[in-house]
Design a protein around this motif. Sequence first.
Motif, PDB file in Angstrom:
ATOM      1  N   VAL A 130      33.149  48.902  55.924  1.00 35.66           N
ATOM      2  CA  VAL A 130      32.432  48.448  57.112  1.00 35.66           C
ATOM      3  C   VAL A 130      32.725  46.974  57.358  1.00 35.66           C
ATOM      4  CG1 VAL A 130      30.147  48.125  58.136  1.00 35.66           C
ATOM      5  CG2 VAL A 130      30.618  50.145  56.738  1.00 35.66           C
ATOM      6  N   THR A 131      33.073  46.664  58.596  1.00 34.72           N
ATOM      7  CA  THR A 131      33.341  45.282  58.995  1.00 34.72           C
ATOM      8  C   THR A 131      32.349  44.797  60.053  1.00 34.72           C
ATOM      9  OG1 THR A 131      34.911  46.035  60.673  1.00 34.72           O
ATOM     10  CG2 THR A 131      35.808  45.470  58.500  1.00 34.72           C
ATOM     11  N   HIS A 132      31.673  45.738  60.712  1.00 37.42           N
ATOM     12  CA  HIS A 132      30.713  45.405  61.765  1.00 37.42           C
ATOM     13  C   HIS A 132      29.438  46.223  61.565  1.00 37.42           C
ATOM     14  CE1 HIS A 132      34.596  44.415  63.580  1.00 37.42           C
ATOM     15  NE2 HIS A 132      33.949  43.595  64.383  1.00 37.42           N
ATOM     16  N   GLU A 133      28.332  45.626  61.920  1.00 35.03           N
ATOM     17  CA  GLU A 133      27.048  46.313  61.870  1.00 35.03           C
ATOM     18  C   GLU A 133      26.301  45.988  63.159  1.00 35.03           C
ATOM     19  OE1 GLU A 133      23.430  45.305  59.188  1.00 35.03           O
ATOM     20  OE2 GLU A 133      24.689  46.691  58.067  1.00 35.03           O
ATOM     21  N   ASN A 134      25.848  47.033  63.851  1.00 34.06           N
ATOM     22  CA  ASN A 134      25.144  46.868  65.128  1.00 34.06           C
ATOM     23  C   ASN A 134      25.920  45.968  66.093  1.00 34.06           C
ATOM     24  OD1 ASN A 134      23.017  48.569  64.381  1.00 34.06           O
ATOM     25  ND2 ASN A 134      21.977  46.901  63.336  1.00 34.06           N
ATOM     26  N   GLY A 135      27.253  46.181  66.127  1.00 38.24           N
ATOM     27  CA  GLY A 135      28.105  45.487  67.073  1.00 38.24           C
ATOM     28  C   GLY A 135      28.535  44.083  66.679  1.00 38.24           C
ATOM     29  N   GLN A 136      28.077  43.599  65.537  1.00 41.54           N
ATOM     30  CA  GLN A 136      28.402  42.231  65.113  1.00 41.54           C
ATOM     31  C   GLN A 136      29.221  42.252  63.825  1.00 41.54           C
ATOM     32  OE1 GLN A 136      27.584  39.486  66.964  1.00 41.54           O
ATOM     33  NE2 GLN A 136      26.906  41.033  68.423  1.00 41.54           N
ATOM     34  N   ASP A 183      18.355  53.364  60.672  1.00 35.95           N
ATOM     35  CA  ASP A 183      19.661  53.760  61.190  1.00 35.95           C
ATOM     36  C   ASP A 183      20.410  52.502  61.613  1.00 35.95           C
ATOM     37  OD1 ASP A 183      19.325  56.483  60.827  1.00 35.95           O
ATOM     38  OD2 ASP A 183      18.492  56.796  62.833  1.00 35.95           O
ATOM     39  N   VAL A 184      21.702  52.475  61.278  1.00 36.26           N
ATOM     40  CA  VAL A 184      22.525  51.314  61.585  1.00 36.26           C
ATOM     41  C   VAL A 184      23.844  51.786  62.176  1.00 36.26           C
ATOM     42  CG1 VAL A 184      23.727  49.316  60.599  1.00 36.26           C
ATOM     43  CG2 VAL A 184      21.497  49.977  59.693  1.00 36.26           C
ATOM     44  N   ALA A 185      24.253  51.155  63.266  1.00 33.46           N
ATOM     45  CA  ALA A 185      25.567  51.431  63.849  1.00 33.46           C
ATOM     46  C   ALA A 185      26.587  50.633  63.060  1.00 33.46           C
ATOM     47  CB  ALA A 185      25.583  51.025  65.318  1.00 33.46           C
ATOM     48  N   MET A 186      27.546  51.338  62.446  1.00 33.05           N
ATOM     49  CA  MET A 186      28.568  50.696  61.619  1.00 33.05           C
ATOM     50  C   MET A 186      29.942  50.953  62.211  1.00 33.05           C
ATOM     51  SD  MET A 186      27.265  51.461  57.772  1.00 33.05           S
ATOM     52  CE  MET A 186      25.594  51.083  57.284  1.00 33.05           C
ATOM     53  N   LYS A 187      30.819  49.998  61.986  1.00 30.86           N
ATOM     54  CA  LYS A 187      32.200  50.119  62.438  1.00 30.86           C
ATOM     55  C   LYS A 187      33.088  49.624  61.311  1.00 30.86           C
ATOM     56  CE  LYS A 187      35.293  48.562  66.125  1.00 30.86           C
ATOM     57  NZ  LYS A 187      35.387  47.695  67.314  1.00 30.86           N
ATOM     58  N   GLY A 188      34.158  50.360  61.056  1.00 31.86           N
ATOM     59  CA  GLY A 188      35.047  49.954  59.983  1.00 31.86           C
ATOM     60  C   GLY A 188      36.303  50.803  59.949  1.00 31.86           C
ATOM     61  N   VAL A 189      36.927  50.817  58.787  1.00 37.21           N
ATOM     62  CA  VAL A 189      38.162  51.562  58.581  1.00 37.21           C
ATOM     63  C   VAL A 189      38.003  52.389  57.307  1.00 37.21           C
ATOM     64  CG1 VAL A 189      39.269  49.622  57.375  1.00 37.21           C
ATOM     65  CG2 VAL A 189      40.674  51.368  58.435  1.00 37.21           C
ATOM     66  N   TYR A 190      38.465  53.629  57.345  1.00 37.65           N
ATOM     67  CA  TYR A 190      38.409  54.464  56.138  1.00 37.65           C
ATOM     68  C   TYR A 190      39.331  53.880  55.069  1.00 37.65           C
ATOM     69  CZ  TYR A 190      35.678  58.165  58.299  1.00 37.65           C
ATOM     70  OH  TYR A 190      34.665  58.881  58.896  1.00 37.65           O
ATOM     71  N   GLU A 238      33.600  54.398  64.230  1.00 39.73           N
ATOM     72  CA  GLU A 238      32.223  53.987  64.483  1.00 39.73           C
ATOM     73  C   GLU A 238      31.290  55.153  64.201  1.00 39.73           C
ATOM     74  OE1 GLU A 238      31.473  51.608  68.052  1.00 39.73           O
ATOM     75  OE2 GLU A 238      33.640  51.683  68.417  1.00 39.73           O
ATOM     76  N   MET A 239      30.154  54.846  63.597  1.00 37.94           N
ATOM     77  CA  MET A 239      29.153  55.867  63.322  1.00 37.94           C
ATOM     78  C   MET A 239      27.798  55.206  63.135  1.00 37.94           C
ATOM     79  SD  MET A 239      30.140  56.843  59.382  1.00 37.94           S
ATOM     80  CE  MET A 239      31.826  57.145  59.829  1.00 37.94           C
ATOM     81  N   THR A 240      26.767  55.965  63.371  1.00 37.19           N
ATOM     82  CA  THR A 240      25.418  55.506  63.088  1.00 37.19           C
ATOM     83  C   THR A 240      24.905  56.342  61.935  1.00 37.19           C
ATOM     84  OG1 THR A 240      25.033  54.837  65.369  1.00 37.19           O
ATOM     85  CG2 THR A 240      23.091  55.210  64.002  1.00 37.19           C
ATOM     86  N   ILE A 241      24.529  55.679  60.868  1.00 36.17           N
ATOM     87  CA  ILE A 241      24.001  56.375  59.700  1.00 36.17           C
ATOM     88  C   ILE A 241      22.741  55.669  59.216  1.00 36.17           C
ATOM     89  CG2 ILE A 241      26.225  57.282  58.943  1.00 36.17           C
ATOM     90  CD1 ILE A 241      26.326  55.141  56.807  1.00 36.17           C
ATOM     91  N   TYR A 242      21.944  56.409  58.471  1.00 44.43           N
ATOM     92  CA  TYR A 242      20.769  55.802  57.862  1.00 44.43           C
ATOM     93  C   TYR A 242      21.247  54.961  56.682  1.00 44.43           C
ATOM     94  CZ  TYR A 242      16.254  55.136  55.709  1.00 44.43           C
ATOM     95  OH  TYR A 242      15.116  54.572  55.186  1.00 44.43           O
ATOM     96  N   ALA A 243      20.923  53.692  56.714  1.00 53.78           N
ATOM     97  CA  ALA A 243      21.332  52.768  55.652  1.00 53.78           C
ATOM     98  C   ALA A 243      20.157  52.598  54.695  1.00 53.78           C
ATOM     99  CB  ALA A 243      21.747  51.435  56.245  1.00 53.78           C
TER     100      ALA A 243
END
Length: 155
Positions: free
Chosen positions: A108-114, A62-69, A51-56
């Motif tokens: 990325v599979t999730h953005e802002n928790g969704q 800024d967007v909170a993103m979640k995923g797998v490398y 999980e990380m927050t980066i400027y998209a």
Amino acid sequence: MSKFAPRAILLLLSLLFSIKGYAATEMIELVANNEIVRVSVAELREQADTEMTIYAPYRSQDVAMKGVYVEDLLAKHFPAVPNSITLTALDGYAVKLDDWLKKHWLLVTHENGQPLTLRQHGPVRLVESSYEGRDPSNLRNFNNWIWMVVRIEAN
């Protein structure tokens, strides 16, 4: 033949193509040495552990993103992580990454928790975890960020 028959045929064909397109977004193909492994988007979402927050740049916020490398996903399914890969989107757009940086490219599979949907350019999107030295207002700097990833192929 009824005057509605051609319309019905067109409607049926468009429905079939949309079902095929939707099904394609629910899996990602990993290809290496003539071996194809299909990973469901549901499985990717379960594996998403970064999980990380980066400027998209495409969202201008800024967007909170979640995923797998990317390399973690490939290492889980293949004996060696390749130096060069090609990622392909649902629409055929492809990006080739040569000597790509490890722990840099996130699926990325999730953005802002969704969970991402097609409407949000998902369900799987490739982004960089860091893009130092590049101006985020110039979107041409981010041509490697692709949406609707459906295939990753070792070169």
